[in-house]
Design a protein around this motif. Structure first.
Motif, PDB file in Angstrom:
ATOM      1  N   SER A  15       0.987  -1.179   0.013  1.00 60.82           N
ATOM      2  CA  SER A  15       0.096   0.018   0.022  1.00 60.82           C
ATOM      3  C   SER A  15       0.925   1.279  -0.103  1.00 60.82           C
ATOM      4  CB  SER A  15      -0.941  -0.021   1.520  1.00 60.82           C
ATOM      5  OG  SER A  15      -1.650   1.127   1.161  1.00 60.82           O
ATOM      6  N   VAL A  16       1.778   1.212   0.801  1.00 60.78           N
ATOM      7  CA  VAL A  16       2.655   2.358   1.063  1.00 60.78           C
ATOM      8  C   VAL A  16       3.496   2.794  -0.339  1.00 60.78           C
ATOM      9  CG1 VAL A  16       4.806   3.206   1.923  1.00 60.78           C
ATOM     10  CG2 VAL A  16       2.966   2.581   3.517  1.00 60.78           C
ATOM     11  N   SER A  17       4.268   1.537  -0.914  1.00 65.63           N
ATOM     12  CA  SER A  17       4.899   1.686  -2.113  1.00 65.63           C
ATOM     13  C   SER A  17       3.914   1.979  -3.184  1.00 65.63           C
ATOM     14  CB  SER A  17       5.547   0.420  -2.420  1.00 65.63           C
ATOM     15  OG  SER A  17       4.486  -0.530  -2.707  1.00 65.63           O
ATOM     16  N   GLY A  18       2.665   1.520  -3.456  1.00 70.29           N
ATOM     17  CA  GLY A  18       1.767   1.975  -4.116  1.00 70.29           C
ATOM     18  C   GLY A  18       1.566   3.509  -4.291  1.00 70.29           C
ATOM     19  N   THR A  19       1.266   3.844  -2.927  1.00 74.05           N
ATOM     20  CA  THR A  19       0.842   5.339  -2.747  1.00 74.05           C
ATOM     21  C   THR A  19       2.380   6.183  -3.351  1.00 74.05           C
ATOM     22  OG1 THR A  19      -0.616   4.782  -1.077  1.00 74.05           O
ATOM     23  CG2 THR A  19       0.088   7.030  -1.288  1.00 74.05           C
ATOM     24  N   SER A  20       3.290   5.830  -2.985  1.00 76.32           N
ATOM     25  CA  SER A  20       4.393   6.592  -3.121  1.00 76.32           C
ATOM     26  C   SER A  20       4.636   6.673  -4.677  1.00 76.32           C
ATOM     27  CB  SER A  20       5.623   6.268  -2.446  1.00 76.32           C
ATOM     28  OG  SER A  20       6.084   4.890  -2.921  1.00 76.32           O
ATOM     29  N   GLY A  21       4.510   5.547  -5.208  1.00 76.11           N
ATOM     30  CA  GLY A  21       4.348   5.399  -6.966  1.00 76.11           C
ATOM     31  C   GLY A  21       3.596   6.381  -7.502  1.00 76.11           C
ATOM     32  N   PHE A  22       2.335   6.327  -7.082  1.00 73.62           N
ATOM     33  CA  PHE A  22       1.129   7.113  -7.288  1.00 73.62           C
ATOM     34  C   PHE A  22       1.820   8.583  -7.596  1.00 73.62           C
ATOM     35  CE2 PHE A  22      -2.208   9.939  -6.585  1.00 73.62           C
ATOM     36  CZ  PHE A  22      -3.108   9.887  -7.653  1.00 73.62           C
ATOM     37  N   PHE A  23       2.285   9.150  -6.355  1.00 73.87           N
ATOM     38  CA  PHE A  23       2.633  10.452  -6.282  1.00 73.87           C
ATOM     39  C   PHE A  23       3.891  10.684  -7.014  1.00 73.87           C
ATOM     40  CE2 PHE A  23      -0.136  10.480  -2.550  1.00 73.87           C
ATOM     41  CZ  PHE A  23      -0.797  11.624  -2.820  1.00 73.87           C
ATOM     42  N   ARG A  24       4.722   9.929  -7.242  1.00 73.83           N
ATOM     43  CA  ARG A  24       5.717  10.087  -8.135  1.00 73.83           C
ATOM     44  C   ARG A  24       5.570  10.186  -9.604  1.00 73.83           C
ATOM     45  NH1 ARG A  24       8.846   6.710  -4.844  1.00 73.83           N
ATOM     46  NH2 ARG A  24       8.198   4.757  -5.842  1.00 73.83           N
ATOM     47  N   GLY A  25       4.589   9.418 -10.060  1.00 77.74           N
ATOM     48  CA  GLY A  25       4.085   9.502 -11.201  1.00 77.74           C
ATOM     49  C   GLY A  25       3.331  10.683 -11.417  1.00 77.74           C
ATOM     50  N   SER A  26       2.592  11.243 -10.571  1.00 80.52           N
ATOM     51  CA  SER A  26       1.871  12.427 -10.501  1.00 80.52           C
ATOM     52  C   SER A  26       2.687  13.507 -10.822  1.00 80.52           C
ATOM     53  CB  SER A  26       0.979  12.714  -9.679  1.00 80.52           C
ATOM     54  OG  SER A  26      -0.138  11.750  -9.163  1.00 80.52           O
ATOM     55  N   VAL A  27       3.987  13.530 -10.163  1.00 78.09           N
ATOM     56  CA  VAL A  27       4.874  14.897 -10.357  1.00 78.09           C
ATOM     57  C   VAL A  27       5.314  14.645 -11.771  1.00 78.09           C
ATOM     58  CG1 VAL A  27       6.947  15.543  -9.374  1.00 78.09           C
ATOM     59  CG2 VAL A  27       5.094  14.943  -7.885  1.00 78.09           C
ATOM     60  N   GLN A  28       5.696  13.433 -12.336  1.00 86.51           N
ATOM     61  CA  GLN A  28       6.413  13.317 -13.731  1.00 86.51           C
ATOM     62  C   GLN A  28       5.326  13.645 -14.629  1.00 86.51           C
ATOM     63  OE1 GLN A  28       7.313   9.178 -13.802  1.00 86.51           O
ATOM     64  NE2 GLN A  28       9.319   9.493 -12.595  1.00 86.51           N
ATOM     65  N   GLU A  29       4.021  13.592 -14.482  1.00 89.15           N
ATOM     66  CA  GLU A  29       3.066  13.999 -15.561  1.00 89.15           C
ATOM     67  C   GLU A  29       2.987  15.470 -15.336  1.00 89.15           C
ATOM     68  OE1 GLU A  29       1.549  12.095 -17.817  1.00 89.15           O
ATOM     69  OE2 GLU A  29       2.843  10.790 -17.277  1.00 89.15           O
ATOM     70  N   LEU A  30       3.108  15.873 -14.090  1.00 93.46           N
ATOM     71  CA  LEU A  30       2.692  17.628 -14.095  1.00 93.46           C
ATOM     72  C   LEU A  30       3.911  18.233 -14.603  1.00 93.46           C
ATOM     73  CD1 LEU A  30       1.237  17.687 -10.347  1.00 93.46           C
ATOM     74  CD2 LEU A  30       0.072  18.602 -12.735  1.00 93.46           C
ATOM     75  N   LYS A  31       5.113  17.784 -14.757  1.00 84.84           N
ATOM     76  CA  LYS A  31       6.262  18.302 -15.294  1.00 84.84           C
ATOM     77  C   LYS A  31       6.178  18.207 -16.787  1.00 84.84           C
ATOM     78  CE  LYS A  31       9.663  17.270 -11.855  1.00 84.84           C
ATOM     79  NZ  LYS A  31      10.800  16.328 -11.455  1.00 84.84           N
ATOM     80  N   LYS A  32       5.240  17.535 -17.426  1.00 87.75           N
ATOM     81  CA  LYS A  32       5.044  17.403 -19.025  1.00 87.75           C
ATOM     82  C   LYS A  32       3.745  18.462 -19.313  1.00 87.75           C
ATOM     83  CE  LYS A  32       5.872  12.494 -18.955  1.00 87.75           C
ATOM     84  NZ  LYS A  32       5.326  10.997 -19.438  1.00 87.75           N
TER      85      LYS A  32
END
Length: 75
Positions: A15-32
């Motif tokens: 759950s923790v790794s999934g949540t952190s992965g979600f936020f990492r992906g969100s930040v990457q998408e916002l940079k695009k």
């Protein structure tokens, strides 16, 4: 009992790794994202305000027409 606790631990870790992965992906998408400049934002805002005003006027006219119909029927 130990197996049960181990499963809970694995679930929490996933759950923790999934949540952190979600936020990492969100930040990457916002940079695009290409964010609008000031002039574009003013233009978009004006389009929205104008659209809201036109729709408000349209529904006001429709509402007044229905009101007149109801008044004619109930006289």
């Amino acid at each position: 009992m130990a197996a049960f606790l181990a499963n809970i631990g694995r679930g929490i870790k996933k759950s923790v790794s999934g949540t952190s992965g979600f936020f990492r992906g969100s930040v990457q998408e916002l940079k695009k994202v290409r964010w609008p400049n000031r002039q574009e934002m003013v233009n978009y805002t004006m389009v929205v305000v104008l659209t809201v005003l036109v729709l408000a006027l349209f529904f006001f006219i429709i509402d007044q027409g229905i009101l007149q119909l109801v008044r004619m029927i109930t006289k």
